[in-house]
Design an enzyme around this catalytic site. Structure first.
Site, PDB file in Angstrom:
ATOM      1  N   GLU A  54       0.861  -1.228  -0.256  1.00 54.78           N
ATOM      2  CA  GLU A  54      -0.087  -0.463  -0.401  1.00 54.78           C
ATOM      3  C   GLU A  54       1.115   1.522   0.001  1.00 54.78           C
ATOM      4  OE1 GLU A  54      -3.611   1.776   2.631  1.00 54.78           O
ATOM      5  OE2 GLU A  54      -1.990   0.183   3.979  1.00 54.78           O
ATOM      6  N   LYS A 123      -8.955   2.675  -2.339  1.00 53.88           N
ATOM      7  CA  LYS A 123      -9.212   2.361  -0.888  1.00 53.88           C
ATOM      8  C   LYS A 123     -10.618   2.228  -0.181  1.00 53.88           C
ATOM      9  CE  LYS A 123      -7.537   0.974   3.212  1.00 53.88           C
ATOM     10  NZ  LYS A 123      -5.839   1.363   3.931  1.00 53.88           N
ATOM     11  N   TYR A 129      -8.639   4.183  13.462  1.00 54.17           N
ATOM     12  CA  TYR A 129      -8.491   4.365  14.620  1.00 54.17           C
ATOM     13  C   TYR A 129      -7.685   3.849  15.327  1.00 54.17           C
ATOM     14  CZ  TYR A 129      -9.446  -0.164  12.716  1.00 54.17           C
ATOM     15  OH  TYR A 129      -8.703  -1.236  11.797  1.00 54.17           O
ATOM     16  N   CYS A 179      -5.509  -3.115   1.973  1.00 55.50           N
ATOM     17  CA  CYS A 179      -5.048  -3.097   3.825  1.00 55.50           C
ATOM     18  C   CYS A 179      -6.359  -3.171   5.006  1.00 55.50           C
ATOM     19  CB  CYS A 179      -4.046  -2.115   3.873  1.00 55.50           C
ATOM     20  SG  CYS A 179      -3.645  -1.987   5.274  1.00 55.50           S
ATOM     21  N   GLY A 369     -11.941 -61.102   7.623  1.00 60.34           N
ATOM     22  CA  GLY A 369     -10.043 -62.343   7.416  1.00 60.34           C
ATOM     23  C   GLY A 369      -9.411 -61.639   7.852  1.00 60.34           C
ATOM     24  N   GLY A 372      -2.686 -60.674   6.917  1.00 60.14           N
ATOM     25  CA  GLY A 372      -1.476 -61.094   7.231  1.00 60.14           C
ATOM     26  C   GLY A 372      -1.293 -59.671   6.600  1.00 60.14           C
ATOM     27  N   LEU A 374      -1.924 -55.603   4.442  1.00 53.51           N
ATOM     28  CA  LEU A 374      -1.866 -54.421   4.922  1.00 53.51           C
ATOM     29  C   LEU A 374      -3.202 -53.948   5.689  1.00 53.51           C
ATOM     30  CD1 LEU A 374      -0.112 -51.856   2.916  1.00 53.51           C
ATOM     31  CD2 LEU A 374       0.505 -52.179   5.798  1.00 53.51           C
ATOM     32  N   ASN A 459     -10.767 -65.695  -8.893  1.00 52.36           N
ATOM     33  CA  ASN A 459     -11.912 -64.761  -7.357  1.00 52.36           C
ATOM     34  C   ASN A 459     -12.322 -66.215  -7.623  1.00 52.36           C
ATOM     35  OD1 ASN A 459     -11.348 -62.043  -8.346  1.00 52.36           O
ATOM     36  ND2 ASN A 459     -13.286 -62.664 -10.720  1.00 52.36           N
ATOM     37  N   GLY A 478     -22.941 -62.079  13.830  1.00 51.91           N
ATOM     38  CA  GLY A 478     -22.028 -61.432  13.773  1.00 51.91           C
ATOM     39  C   GLY A 478     -22.877 -60.518  12.693  1.00 51.91           C
ATOM     40  N   GLU A 488      -8.400 -49.242  -4.129  1.00 45.58           N
ATOM     41  CA  GLU A 488      -8.374 -50.807  -4.529  1.00 45.58           C
ATOM     42  C   GLU A 488      -9.736 -50.372  -5.215  1.00 45.58           C
ATOM     43  OE1 GLU A 488      -6.757 -54.027  -1.810  1.00 45.58           O
ATOM     44  OE2 GLU A 488      -9.154 -53.501  -1.277  1.00 45.58           O
TER      45      GLU A 488
END
Length: 681
Positions: A54, A123, A129, A179, A369, A372, A374, A459, A478, A488
């Protein structure tokens, strides 16, 4: 390769800059020279737009000197000198100067394009103030529209109704405010953005006090997020008068709430902070966010009230590199604090989702299931934490390991170790007898002893595993907890129907493969479980990703998922930019190339193994992107259209037909492939 492919302009990006010149109190000649020096630097850096502080031409803190005729004439001459000195420079400049008009003095943003003053914005909000007395010297530009101003014989548009747009670069559209304008409850840039500006600029003086830099950053981030824009902010720096105030020269560039670049502050040398902003991303976000359009409607369509000032930018589509940090893993933060926070939230979102489903159904068991690998590992530890919070024993989880024709001893051993360490109910079902029976019924060559390992062979095993889980869930009162992840689902790398595609509740469906690795590491680092469990989790993280449905080859090499569908880091990168931002394939290729072409560049997420840090060249990126486009847009949507319930986890999106992604199951990838061929590498 499309010859324009390496150019940021080809991909609807702009290079913007926040400039902090060395100020000279009231010395307009020196200030003009400082402005020109930074403008030349910006030109050499390939900048398109440079925002100065400015009143940088006159200096801000000169008090009643603003009201001197000699100062007015000097300011005008300095603005003309800057214009003259930038005729051969690429960047468009926005400089600050106090200019008189019709018996009033205005604090202005002066826009200069290739030597021509093309508009002046006064502006609106004048602070009066605390330490500010601007109404003593300046008049507000509020309500001044459709006007012009004479700047040294150049009659140019003047008013608060201006946005600026390049005629030869459609995404180069910007607005300027000054500003205090963005400290107000109603920043003018809000209307400018609703009228079409993609980049909002703030010329600021803004003396510094303790904590003010945080406030400025908060306002810049908030305005860029709320107005769906890029926001360039430049505050006055050293050289301004310190009679009663001090200055730090804070420069910032934000986009959609994210910081792209920032100055060092309190520098004794001139600063130029540059970043490339993604205008295509901004346009796509506005298209997706109906609230943005509604705001324009409710505001009486500001585009009908703003004047769009055109200019020629003359882009040369040169390769100027990329000044923008691109995360290799867009679903994974690359700073420690954010990574910890995001992992905490992601993990607890999954736990909360499953916890609510358990309470709502009143089931006695969670059936999982456990291979083992990730995904099943992560689903299992989420389930364990959910039952912990419900105050129920982990023995209410029934973990089933189901070895098939290609199950390795390593993964099977890890599955058992994990189940024992967590203290769940663990059982084993050998699916090979049932699989042989089914393959015999199908008259499959494998049943006759032939080494045929086709999709049916794979599959049959995947389907039997899920079939057993559902029947066990019936038997043990369950529900089946799904283990398949977002990566995926994006690729269709899951067995449809009674396969790993289906479950009673899918805790991982909103989590990509790359994030799952970090969630498991986070669980280890934050002691969510005991040391025995942590040791098993570490071993699982070290394994190569494999479905283990096909026996090892003659060399002993196991079936590799990534050799078939591509590296998960690249696929997750593609997924993010398709689902979350809808970017063109050529743009995604450009971003992936910059993110992945140099393993030594940029930041890697904390904890990512050194040996896994790799690079991908442009041809590799393009090859896997082509395959991804076919998988995502053409061959996999029918699976996503029938997804079980699952919690959305990442703001990057999910693929539930009830959430972020809704698409026809019989679509094609033609348009995306053609775009990549036409505009890509």
């Amino acid at each position: 390769m499309n010859e324009r492919f390496p150019s940021i302009h080809h991909h609807r990006m702009l290079r913007v800059a926040a400039a902090t010149p060395r100020a000279s109190v009231g010395d307009t000649v020196a200030n003009a020279q400082a402005t020109l020096e930074l403008a030349k630097r910006a030109h050499e850096e390939g900048a398109d737009l440079v925002v100065f502080p400015e009143l940088n031409i006159t200096s801000y803190a000169i008090d009643d000197l603003h009201l001197q005729s000699a100062q007015h004439e000097a300011a005008r001459d300095a603005v003309l000198a800057v214009a003259e000195g930038t005729k051969d420079l690429r960047p468009l400049l926005i400089v600050g100067a106090a200019l008189p008009r019709n018996g009033r003095l205005y604090n202005c943003a002066v826009v200069i394009a290739r030597g021509n003053i093309i508009g002046v914005v006064p502006k609106t909000f004048l602070p009066n103030y605390r330490e500010y007395y601007e109404k003593r010297w300046f008049s507000s530009g509020a309500g001044l529209t459709g006007l012009s101003i004479d700047v040294g014989g150049n009659v140019v548009p003047f008013g608060t109704d201006l946005i600026f747009a390049a005629s030869d670069l459609p995404h180069f559209i910007f607005h300027a405010e000054i500003c205090e304008d963005y400290w107000s409850p109603t920043p003018p840039s809000t209307m400018g953005a609703l009228a079409g500006a993609l980049v909002c600029c703030n010329l600021s003086a803004s003396n510094v006090v303790i904590g003010k830099s945080r406030e400025r950053a908060m306002l810049s981030a908030a305005q860029s997020a709320r107005a769906v824009c890029a926001y360039v902010y430049s505050a006055a720096g050293p050289g301004e008068s310190t009679t009663d105030l001090a200055w730090d020269g804070q420069g910032m560039i934000h986009e959609l709430g994210e910081p792209l670049a920032a100055s060092t502050r309190f520098s004794l040398t001139p600063e130029l902070v540059l970043a490339d902003v993604d205008c295509e991303r901004l346009l796509q976000e506005r298209l997706r966010m109906g609230t943005f359009g509604d705001a324009a409607t409710f505001s009486g369509h500001p585009e009908t009230r703003f004047r769009r000032i055109g200019f020629q930018h003359l882009p040369d589509y040169a390769d100027v590199g990329l000044k923008r940090a691109i995360r290799r893993f867009p679903f994974v933060p690359d700073t420690p604090a954010r990574l910890d926070e995001d992992c905490y939230e992601a993990f607890n979102i999954q736990v909360e989702g499953l916890l609510k489903r358990v309470k709502a159904t009143g089931v006695k068991r969670l059936v999982i299931g456990v291979s083992g690998g990730l995904d099943s590992t992560h689903a299992l530890i989420v389930a364990a934490k959910a039952l912990d919070r419900l105050g129920r024993p982990r023995s209410d989880i029934l973990g089933i390991t189901m070895p098939g024709f290609a199950t390795s001893e390593g993964t099977k051993d890890n599955a058992w170790k994990l189940m024992r360490a967590l203290g769940i109910t663990a059982e084993e079902i050998d699916i090979r007898p049932a699989a042989r029976t089914m393959l015999e019924g199908l008259k499959h060559p494998f049943a006759a002893g032939e080494p045929v390992y086709d999709v049916t062979f794979e599959n049959v095993q995947a389907g039997l595993r899920t079939d057993y889980l559902f029947r066990l869930a019936n038997q043990r009162e369950g529900i089946v907890v799904g283990t398949g992840d977002l990566s995926e689902l994006a690729l269709g790398w899951c067995t449809y129907g009674v396969g790993d595609h289906m479950s009673h509740y899918g805790v991982n469906a909103g989590v990509p493969k790359t994030l799952i690795q970090f969630l498991i590491r986070w669980c280890i680092a934050t002691d969510q479980y005991d040391p025995e469990t942590d040791a098993v989790l570490e071993a699982i993280l070290a394994q190569e990703i494999s479905p283990e449905l096909v026996p090892a080859d003659e060399s002993g090499a196991m079936q590799s998922t990534e050799s078939k569908i591509g590296p998960y880091p690249l696929n997750d990168f593609f997924t993010h930019y398709v689902i979350r931002h809808g970017l063109a394939p050529s743009k995604i290729a450009f971003l992936a190339w910059h993110a992945w072409r140099d393993a030594e560049a940029g930041r890697w997420p904390i904890g990512y193994p050194e040996e896994a840090r790799t690079a991908y060249d442009l041809e590799t990126v393009k090859s896997w992107l082509q395959k991804f486009l076919v998988r995502f847009f053409q061959t996999s949507q029918f699976k996503r259209s029938a997804l079980p319930n699952s919690p959305k986890v990442s703001p990057g999106g999910a693929v539930s037909p009830r959430g972020d992604w809704r698409a026809p199951a019989d679509g094609t990838a033609t348009s995306w492939l053609e775009e990549l061929a036409a505009n890509g590498p």
